[in-house]
Structure formats: structure tokens, C-alpha cells
Write an enzyme that holds these catalytic residues in place. Sequence first.
Site, PDB file in Angstrom:
ATOM      1  N   LYS A  39       0.817  -1.230   0.000  1.00  0.00           N
ATOM      2  CA  LYS A  39       0.000   0.000   0.000  1.00  0.00           C
ATOM      3  C   LYS A  39       0.842   1.267   0.000  1.00  0.00           C
ATOM      4  CE  LYS A  39      -0.496   0.413   4.965  1.00  0.00           C
ATOM      5  NZ  LYS A  39      -1.336   0.516   6.123  1.00  0.00           N
ATOM      6  N   LYS A  41       5.336   1.990   0.138  1.00  0.00           N
ATOM      7  CA  LYS A  41       6.517   1.872  -0.722  1.00  0.00           C
ATOM      8  C   LYS A  41       7.148   0.499  -0.597  1.00  0.00           C
ATOM      9  CE  LYS A  41       7.945   6.684  -0.626  1.00  0.00           C
ATOM     10  NZ  LYS A  41       8.883   7.594   0.051  1.00  0.00           N
ATOM     11  N   GLY A  44       9.228  -1.335   2.546  1.00  0.00           N
ATOM     12  CA  GLY A  44       8.648  -1.256   3.885  1.00  0.00           C
ATOM     13  C   GLY A  44       9.430  -0.432   4.895  1.00  0.00           C
ATOM     14  N   THR A  45       9.245  -0.799   6.143  1.00  0.00           N
ATOM     15  CA  THR A  45       9.820  -0.050   7.266  1.00  0.00           C
ATOM     16  C   THR A  45      11.329   0.030   7.159  1.00  0.00           C
ATOM     17  OG1 THR A  45       8.024  -0.859   8.661  1.00  0.00           O
ATOM     18  CG2 THR A  45       9.959   0.006   9.792  1.00  0.00           C
ATOM     19  N   GLY A 118      -4.503  -3.960   0.705  1.00  0.00           N
ATOM     20  CA  GLY A 118      -5.112  -5.278   0.555  1.00  0.00           C
ATOM     21  C   GLY A 118      -5.800  -5.715   1.834  1.00  0.00           C
ATOM     22  N   GLY A 179      14.548   2.646  26.414  1.00  0.00           N
ATOM     23  CA  GLY A 179      15.991   2.394  26.257  1.00  0.00           C
ATOM     24  C   GLY A 179      16.262   1.092  25.523  1.00  0.00           C
ATOM     25  N   VAL A 181      16.504  -0.899  21.541  1.00  0.00           N
ATOM     26  CA  VAL A 181      17.389  -0.682  20.391  1.00  0.00           C
ATOM     27  C   VAL A 181      17.148   0.674  19.720  1.00  0.00           C
ATOM     28  CG1 VAL A 181      17.993  -1.554  18.103  1.00  0.00           C
ATOM     29  CG2 VAL A 181      17.587  -3.154  19.956  1.00  0.00           C
ATOM     30  N   ALA A 313      15.057  -6.976  10.321  1.00  0.00           N
ATOM     31  CA  ALA A 313      14.875  -7.101   8.874  1.00  0.00           C
ATOM     32  C   ALA A 313      15.442  -8.420   8.346  1.00  0.00           C
ATOM     33  CB  ALA A 313      15.548  -5.927   8.176  1.00  0.00           C
ATOM     34  N   HIS A 436      45.976  -9.395  11.905  1.00  0.00           N
ATOM     35  CA  HIS A 436      46.464  -8.374  12.829  1.00  0.00           C
ATOM     36  C   HIS A 436      46.836  -7.105  12.059  1.00  0.00           C
ATOM     37  CE1 HIS A 436      48.515  -6.702  16.297  1.00  0.00           C
ATOM     38  NE2 HIS A 436      49.529  -6.390  15.505  1.00  0.00           N
TER      39      HIS A 436
HETATM   40  C1  LIG Z   1      13.762   3.066  13.475  1.00  0.00           C
HETATM   41  C2  LIG Z   1      13.949   1.617  13.134  1.00  0.00           C
HETATM   42  C3  LIG Z   1      15.229   1.122  12.949  1.00  0.00           C
HETATM   43  C4  LIG Z   1      15.409  -0.213  12.621  1.00  0.00           C
HETATM   44  N1  LIG Z   1      16.675  -0.680  12.438  1.00  0.00           N
HETATM   45  C5  LIG Z   1      16.877  -1.965  12.110  1.00  0.00           C
HETATM   46  C6  LIG Z   1      18.182  -2.456  11.854  1.00  0.00           C
HETATM   47  O1  LIG Z   1      19.168  -1.720  11.911  1.00  0.00           O
HETATM   48  N2  LIG Z   1      18.338  -3.751  11.540  1.00  0.00           N
HETATM   49  C7  LIG Z   1      17.261  -4.607  11.452  1.00  0.00           C
HETATM   50  O2  LIG Z   1      17.462  -5.784  11.151  1.00  0.00           O
HETATM   51  N3  LIG Z   1      16.001  -4.169  11.679  1.00  0.00           N
HETATM   52  C8  LIG Z   1      15.787  -2.873  11.997  1.00  0.00           C
HETATM   53  N4  LIG Z   1      14.510  -2.417  12.188  1.00  0.00           N
HETATM   54  C9  LIG Z   1      13.389  -3.384  12.114  1.00  0.00           C
HETATM   55  C10 LIG Z   1      12.981  -3.681  10.660  1.00  0.00           C
HETATM   56  O3  LIG Z   1      12.693  -2.476  10.010  1.00  0.00           O
HETATM   57  C11 LIG Z   1      11.790  -4.606  10.656  1.00  0.00           C
HETATM   58  O4  LIG Z   1      12.091  -5.759  11.399  1.00  0.00           O
HETATM   59  C12 LIG Z   1      11.401  -5.029   9.253  1.00  0.00           C
HETATM   60  O5  LIG Z   1      11.117  -3.922   8.465  1.00  0.00           O
HETATM   61  C13 LIG Z   1      10.198  -5.965   9.312  1.00  0.00           C
HETATM   62  O6  LIG Z   1       9.844  -6.366   8.036  1.00  0.00           O
HETATM   63  P1  LIG Z   1       8.342  -6.770   7.705  1.00  0.00           P
HETATM   64  O7  LIG Z   1       8.341  -7.209   6.279  1.00  0.00           O
HETATM   65  O8  LIG Z   1       7.807  -7.669   8.729  1.00  0.00           O
HETATM   66  O9  LIG Z   1       7.487  -5.437   7.867  1.00  0.00           O
HETATM   67  P2  LIG Z   1       7.589  -3.972   7.194  1.00  0.00           P
HETATM   68  O10 LIG Z   1       8.951  -3.672   6.741  1.00  0.00           O
HETATM   69  O11 LIG Z   1       6.931  -3.090   8.177  1.00  0.00           O
HETATM   70  O12 LIG Z   1       6.708  -4.141   5.903  1.00  0.00           O
HETATM   71  C14 LIG Z   1       5.318  -4.320   5.928  1.00  0.00           C
HETATM   72  C15 LIG Z   1       4.754  -3.715   4.668  1.00  0.00           C
HETATM   73  O13 LIG Z   1       3.391  -4.067   4.556  1.00  0.00           O
HETATM   74  C16 LIG Z   1       2.672  -2.983   4.016  1.00  0.00           C
HETATM   75  N5  LIG Z   1       1.275  -3.146   4.395  1.00  0.00           N
HETATM   76  C17 LIG Z   1       0.744  -3.160   5.655  1.00  0.00           C
HETATM   77  N6  LIG Z   1      -0.578  -3.352   5.579  1.00  0.00           N
HETATM   78  C18 LIG Z   1      -0.893  -3.460   4.271  1.00  0.00           C
HETATM   79  C19 LIG Z   1      -2.097  -3.670   3.567  1.00  0.00           C
HETATM   80  N7  LIG Z   1      -3.264  -3.797   4.195  1.00  0.00           N
HETATM   81  N8  LIG Z   1      -2.063  -3.726   2.205  1.00  0.00           N
HETATM   82  C20 LIG Z   1      -0.884  -3.589   1.553  1.00  0.00           C
HETATM   83  N9  LIG Z   1       0.293  -3.388   2.183  1.00  0.00           N
HETATM   84  C21 LIG Z   1       0.274  -3.329   3.516  1.00  0.00           C
HETATM   85  C22 LIG Z   1       3.347  -1.770   4.659  1.00  0.00           C
HETATM   86  O14 LIG Z   1       3.110  -0.595   3.900  1.00  0.00           O
HETATM   87  C23 LIG Z   1       4.812  -2.195   4.652  1.00  0.00           C
HETATM   88  O15 LIG Z   1       5.484  -1.749   3.490  1.00  0.00           O
HETATM   89  C24 LIG Z   1      14.283  -1.080  12.486  1.00  0.00           C
HETATM   90  C25 LIG Z   1      12.995  -0.573  12.653  1.00  0.00           C
HETATM   91  C26 LIG Z   1      12.818   0.760  12.973  1.00  0.00           C
HETATM   92  C27 LIG Z   1      11.419   1.283  13.125  1.00  0.00           C
END
Ligand SMILES: Cc1cc2nc3c(=O)[nH]c(=O)nc-3n(C[C@H](O)[C@H](O)[C@H](O)COP(=O)(O)OP(=O)(O)OC[C@H]3O[C@@H](n4cnc5c(N)ncnc54)[C@H](O)[C@@H]3O)c2cc1C
Length: 459
Positions: A39, A41, A44-45, A118, A179, A181, A313, A436
Site C-alpha cells: 500500500k 513503498k 517497507g519499514t 489489501g 531504552g 534498540v 529485517a 592483525h
Molecule cells: C527506526 C527503526 C530502525 C530499525 N533498524 C533496524 C536495523 O538496523 N536492523 C534490522 O534488522 N532491523 C531494523 N529495524 C526493524 C525492521 O525495520 C523490521 O524488522 C522489518 O522492516 C520488518 O519487516 P516486515 O516485512 O515484517 O514489515 P515492514 O517492513 O513493516 O513491511 C510491511 C509492509 O506491509 C505494508 N502493508 C501493511 N498493511 C498493508 C495492507 N493492508 N495492504 C498492503 N500493504 C500493507 C506496509 O506498507 C509495509 O510496506 C528497524 C525498525 C525501525 C522502526
Amino acid sequence: MSADAADDYDVVILGGGSGGYACALRSAELGLSVALVEKAKLGGTCLHVGCIPTKALLHAAEVADVAREGERFGVHTTLDSVDMTGVNAYKDGVVGRLHKGLQGLVKAAAIDYVEGTGRLDGAHTVVVGDRRLTGTNVVLATGSYAKSLPGLEIGGRVMTSEQALSLDHVPARVVVLGGGVIGVEFASVFRSFGSEVTIVEALPRLVAAEDEALSKQLERAFRKRKIAVKTGVRFAGAGEADDVVTVSLESGETIEADLLLVAVGRGPVTEGLGYEEAGVTLDRGFVPTDDRLRTNVEGVYAVGDIVPGLQLAHRGFAQGIFVAEQIAGLSPAPIVESGIPRVTYCDPEIASVGLTETQAREQHGDVETYEYNLGGNGKSQILGTQGFVKLVRAKDGPIVGVHMIGARMGEQIGEAQLIVNWEAHPEDVAGLVHAHPTQNEALGEAHLALAGKPLHAHA
Ligand SMILES: Cc1cc2nc3c(=O)[nH]c(=O)nc-3n(C[C@H](O)[C@H](O)[C@H](O)COP(=O)(O)OP(=O)(O)OC[C@H]3O[C@@H](n4cnc5c(N)ncnc54)[C@H](O)[C@@H]3O)c2cc1C
């Protein structure tokens, strides 16, 4: 496409973040027909408001520290100022290039990328606008959102990580609530950029999921950096006036700040998406799965942050790949959660894999530990960092946990994860030669010591 037109796929994936897009790419590689619904970019996150932009900020923060501290190395530098417009342009450039690359990968993989929100309609159909995407298999990958506390509204000077990623100025005083990550990474960035920072954490220590020794060392290092750390203190409320936010604690103390960053954890995005109506069991909003990432509903899988466990991630990538291979009938080996490496990119960095000492004692009873101090490591001395590598070993058995802290120690996690996941004994690693002078030697030296033949360490 007409309103009731149906598209049939082997796999329909809801959510194009780390978990969802990894599943889509691997499914396509395996010859499965795939629809990926997103929905916002692609990426994702992690790509847009998580891992990548925060690590870009942390790199800019390191550059600021290097400029500020040049004198220490005999180099005359001064830090003039931090221009957030420039920092954001650099950060957005990194994100933009990776986003473009990822879009290219998905396009080249012949994945049907469907833009829009979706919703499940029954267990095997995802509805997006007037399209009905039907999958023999459906993968839920809708990710997570930044939580707040009851009565604490996000807006104005009260922000989550999402808004804090695009500030147009460096705030003079910041309170970081939480406090964990995300909290300690932002605290580190703000401090390097020149803010006065206070972290408020209800639990007795920072990064409470890590080995206790890492928490203690981080708190020491943060105090040295003049980051105020208040642990075991509960938040009571926050009030905003024109140019200040006042944070009250249950202890009766109040702290004034220009910005309150709320970093109290992330909740699953599962509400209102038709999951429960389709029969998918939820547990406090999360989607429980078995070790093959199957939900309770036949043909419906879940990956990433909506599955209880580490919200990382690379866990999402691994789970996405796993599910694609599972669907293709390849019988992949289940992912061991404790074998997933964890890095926190604050200064000093924290990197760990496997069991903490406490967990190891619970699981293995008798354990041995060893802490190699970075004071004995040449490269760490050159960088001017402090910290250690801590090993946890089952008595006379393999290494079950590696816990590291110090500048750049995240780079050591690759070898550490092989050691834990391949169940190496200290003697196995002690026999390997470490270059080293590298910080990687600290990992080698810790194993030498635990194998009973310390080199740059006291016996
Ligand atoms: C500030 C911050 C820093 C982070 N740093 C790290 C790091 O350094 N290393 C690390 O490993 N992890 C890090 N993370 C965690 C990492 O971003 C997440 O674990 C990871 O993005 C999870 O992936 P995901 O696919 O489960 O969800 P997301 O990446 O959240 O993706 C879910 C996607 O689903 C889409 N979506 C949701 N609902 C719908 C719908 N109804 N229809 C269509 N699309 C939908 C959303 O738009 C999104 O794009 C960090 C997170 C944050 C917030």
C-alpha cells in the site's frame, strides 16, 4: 479489470517489506507465480523509515564525532555545525538508490506488483480495490507500527522514530522514552549532533534483551558521552506548551525538552485486515506460527514483525525465503531464533548472537564465560574505543553465546554467528588465524583464552 475478475497465483503476499519482498523474489526464482501487494513503498519499514535511514543518520553522527574529536589524534578539526537539510539529503539519497534498485529487482523477477491496500477475504483471497487475488498460498507480511503509551498522543514535539527521521533542525534537548534498540540508537545520534539527551527507561537497564554485561558497559559509555540515563523510572505524562514539552516521571521529577521521542516498542499491523474473519488466530495482535511459519489456517503463512519474536529485517528476509522454499516443496531447515544475529548501531556498538549468560544457565545449567577486554586489542586502541567480547560456553561444550561492545563491533557479528550456529568449541576457533591488527582478533583472542592459551590477556 472488472470488479469480480479473479487473478490466480501460486503465492499472494500481503505487504512488500523485508519479509514480503524476500518471499516474492525467492518464490519467483523457484518458478512460482507471485502477486505482491503493497500500500505504500516497496521495501517497507526497513528501507524507508527503519534500518537504512537510521544507519545513515548514525554514520553522519560518526562523521560529526570524528570532526569534533580530531584533536585527540593530532589532527586539527572542529565541528562547525550540523545542517539537517544536508544530512537528510544524504540519507534520502541512500534510501532512494536502494529503493530504485529493489524496484528493478522485483520488476525483473516478473512478480505481479500490485499497488494498494489489501485485505483478506477468506483464507485464500486478497482484495485490492476491484481486484481479487487468489492464492493457493497466502503470506501475511504486514509488518509493524511504532507504539505509544496510554494517554500519550503523537504529534507536535512528541514523535516516534518515523517523524524523528526527518527533522529539519537539531533539537537542543531531547528526552528519549524507551531504552531499547531504537531508543539508544536515536539517543546516540542526537548526542553526536550536539543535543542534550536524557533516556527514560522503566526496566532496570538499557537494551534489556541483551546480556547484562552489555547493558552495564553501554550505560557507562553513554554516561561518559554525557547522555543522562534514568533506568527503573516510569513515565507519568507529558504536557506541551508553545516551545517546550514537559515530561513527568512517576518519581515526581519533571524534565523539559524540545522533543520527546517515544520509542516504547512496535506493535503488529494486523487489525482490520480480515485475518480473524478468515480464521487466522491472533495473539495480542501478533500472528503465531509453527516453526515452518504456518498459521493455524491451511495454506496461510506469516513472516516478519507480525510473527512473535525478534523484530529484525534479516529475520524477515530469512523467513520470507523459508516460506517460498517451503511452498515450493524444498523442505528448508527451520530458522533457529537464537541463532539470528543482533546489532545495535549506537556508539559504542553492540553485537550479539545466541544465548545470554542468564539464558544459557537456564538451558545448560553449568556454563563458562570469558570476557576479553578491548584494551588488549591493537586496532581498538588505535580507534580509541573501549569494550569487550564476552563468550558464553556450555560447560565443556560449544560456544552458545557471543556478546560484544565497542566501536564498529557490529562488523564482527559475521564470524560470531558462524561460531554459535555451527556449534564451535573454543578450541576450534583458537586454531583459526585472525588478521592483525583488526578488531576481529579480539574474537580470536577470547577463544584462545577460553581454550586455555591466552595471548594478549592475563591467564
Ligand atoms: C527506526 C527503526 C530502525 C530499525 N533498524 C533496524 C536495523 O538496523 N536492523 C534490522 O534488522 N532491523 C531494523 N529495524 C526493524 C525492521 O525495520 C523490521 O524488522 C522489518 O522492516 C520488518 O519487516 P516486515 O516485512 O515484517 O514489515 P515492514 O517492513 O513493516 O513491511 C510491511 C509492509 O506491509 C505494508 N502493508 C501493511 N498493511 C498493508 C495492507 N493492508 N495492504 C498492503 N500493504 C500493507 C506496509 O506498507 C509495509 O510496506 C528497524 C525498525 C525501525 C522502526
